[in-house]
Design a protein around this motif. Structure first.
Motif, short mmCIF file in Angstrom:
data_model
loop_
_atom_site.label_atom_id
_atom_site.label_comp_id
_atom_site.label_asym_id
_atom_site.label_seq_id
_atom_site.Cartn_x
_atom_site.Cartn_y
_atom_site.Cartn_z
N GLU A 40 0.82 -1.23 0.00
CA GLU A 40 0.00 0.00 0.00
C GLU A 40 0.84 1.27 0.00
OE1 GLU A 40 -3.31 -1.86 3.12
OE2 GLU A 40 -1.62 -0.66 3.80
N LEU A 41 2.14 1.11 -0.17
CA LEU A 41 3.04 2.26 -0.04
C LEU A 41 2.90 3.18 -1.27
CD1 LEU A 41 5.21 2.97 2.14
CD2 LEU A 41 6.89 2.02 0.59
N LYS A 42 1.83 3.96 -1.27
CA LYS A 42 1.51 4.77 -2.45
C LYS A 42 2.49 5.94 -2.57
CE LYS A 42 -3.43 3.90 -2.75
NZ LYS A 42 -3.88 3.50 -1.42
N VAL A 43 2.86 6.25 -3.81
CA VAL A 43 3.81 7.35 -4.05
C VAL A 43 3.31 8.64 -3.41
CG1 VAL A 43 4.82 8.82 -5.83
CG2 VAL A 43 4.78 6.36 -6.14
N GLU A 44 2.00 8.92 -3.56
CA GLU A 44 1.51 10.20 -3.03
C GLU A 44 1.59 10.26 -1.49
OE1 GLU A 44 -0.67 8.17 -4.82
OE2 GLU A 44 -2.69 8.33 -3.99
N ASN A 45 1.41 9.10 -0.83
CA ASN A 45 1.51 9.09 0.63
C ASN A 45 2.95 9.29 1.10
OD1 ASN A 45 -1.19 8.76 0.89
ND2 ASN A 45 -1.13 6.62 1.50
N VAL A 46 3.88 8.65 0.38
CA VAL A 46 5.30 8.81 0.74
C VAL A 46 5.73 10.25 0.48
CG1 VAL A 46 7.66 8.02 0.31
CG2 VAL A 46 5.76 6.40 0.18
N ALA A 47 5.33 10.78 -0.66
CA ALA A 47 5.70 12.16 -1.00
C ALA A 47 5.12 13.13 0.02
CB ALA A 47 5.21 12.50 -2.41
N LYS A 48 3.85 12.91 0.40
CA LYS A 48 3.22 13.81 1.37
C LYS A 48 3.93 13.73 2.73
CE LYS A 48 -1.03 15.25 3.49
NZ LYS A 48 -2.34 14.90 3.95
N THR A 49 4.28 12.50 3.13
CA THR A 49 4.96 12.34 4.42
C THR A 49 6.28 13.12 4.42
OG1 THR A 49 4.00 10.14 4.58
CG2 THR A 49 5.81 10.61 6.06
N PHE A 50 7.07 12.96 3.36
CA PHE A 50 8.36 13.67 3.32
C PHE A 50 8.15 15.18 3.12
CE2 PHE A 50 11.98 10.88 3.80
CZ PHE A 50 11.38 9.63 3.79
N ASP A 51 7.15 15.56 2.33
CA ASP A 51 6.89 16.99 2.11
C ASP A 51 6.54 17.70 3.41
OD1 ASP A 51 7.35 17.13 -0.53
OD2 ASP A 51 5.25 17.33 -1.15
N VAL A 52 5.62 17.09 4.18
CA VAL A 52 5.18 17.75 5.42
C VAL A 52 6.24 17.59 6.51
CG1 VAL A 52 3.42 17.80 7.23
CG2 VAL A 52 2.74 17.43 4.87
N ASN A 53 6.68 16.34 6.74
CA ASN A 53 7.55 16.08 7.89
C ASN A 53 8.95 16.65 7.71
OD1 ASN A 53 5.31 14.68 8.65
ND2 ASN A 53 6.29 12.70 8.88
#
Ligand SMILES: NC(=O)c1ccc[n+]([C@@H]2O[C@H](COP(=O)([O-])OP(=O)(O)OC[C@H]3O[C@@H](n4cnc5c(N)ncnc54)[C@H](OP(=O)(O)O)[C@@H]3O)[C@@H](O)[C@H]2O)c1
Length: 248
Positions: free
Chosen positions: A96-109
């Protein structure tokens, strides 16, 4: 009890750790500028304190952060403590490791902290004083199962702080990285797995503020969770994986 800072800026202050740190620092006499995307939640918190002011922003918008910091410093003077609490968390299996979720996690965090630093640090460096801090996590000590994006982003925040520490100290700036275990907030309310040593946000805020007052580099709590994860992450990989694979 009073706090030594005149003007504190907190991101991620519309709920959880950021909110409770803002409330505590306002009670201790600081002028507190609070940021998050939810203007309504920020306004509701600020309505309870004469010394909390609202500057809504998305931390992924670097230009907006520069504008609001310039505005809050015009309104309330230089920021002498910055606490970056804005964060995002998605639990996910590898499938389930979706690109948009990984990108959002790194973008925000990660980039959210970098953007906020870029908005406030140049003024602190010019003055030769100030204190910057951000919330990473004990999940950043090493890679935890089902947390590839989150653990990765929090590890980046810890190593980024380690890298910056000597240079900032030399320039008269304090830096702290805050590594909580589980704290009851809207972020963890969605978790269905057991959360050992879960803390209340009021208690976590006290730990954070006390650690900041002591100008600690690492502020980590609760001690049981910190001890377990620090121990696990000092094991050789074969032993580490033998233990953490039980979590999935
Ligand atoms: N709770 C825990 O157990 C725990 C443990 C270790 C580390 N942490 C870390 O502690 C920090 C605070 O988390 P929390 O538990 O207090 O969670 P929370 O209650 O969900 O707070 C997260 C905050 O971040 C803000 N935020 C999220 N995305 C944003 C964006 N793009 N721009 C600006 N603000 C944004 C949210 O406000 P808006 O939605 O209004 O923007 C909210 O104020 C996070 O960095 C988290 O990773 C938490």
């Amino acid at each position: 009890m009073t706090a030594p800072w005149k003007h504190v800026w907190i991101t991620g202050a519309s709920s959880g750790l950021g909110e409770y740190a803002a409330r505590l620092l306002a009670q201790q006499g600081c002028q507190v500028s609070i940021t998050a995307r939810s203007d309504d939640k920020l306004q509701a918190i600020a309505s309870e304190y004469p010394n909390i002011a609202v500057y809504p922003a998305d931390v992924t918008d670097a230009a907006r952060l520069k504008d609001i910091v310039s505005q809050m410093e015009q309104d309330h003077g230089p920021v002498d403590l910055a606490v970056f609490s804005a964060g995002a968390w998605f639990q996910s299996t590898i499938a389930e490791l979706k690109v948009e979720n990984v990108a959002k996690t790194f973008d925000v965090n990660v980039m959210g902290v970098v953007n906020a630093l870029d908005a406030v640090l140049p003024q602190m460096l010019a003055r030769g004083s100030g204190h910057v801090s951000w919330i990473a996590s004990v999940a950043g000590y090493g890679g935890l199962p089902l947390s590839a994006a989150y653990s990765g982003s929090k590890s980046a925040l810890i190593t980024m702080a380690e890298s910056m520490m000597p240079e900032l100290k030399k320039s008269g700036i304090d830096i702290s990285v805050i590594n909580p275990g589980f704290v009851r907030t809207p972020m963890t309310d969605v978790n269905e797995f057991p959360m050992p040593f879960l803390m209340e946000p009021e208690d976590a805020a006290v730990k954070m503020v006390d650690g900041l007052k002591a100008r600690k580099f690492e502020i980590a709590f609760p001690w049981q969770m910190v001890a377990i994860l620090k121990f696990l992450n000092h094991l050789p990989y074969w032993a580490y994986f033998k233990l953490v694979k039980r979590l999935i």
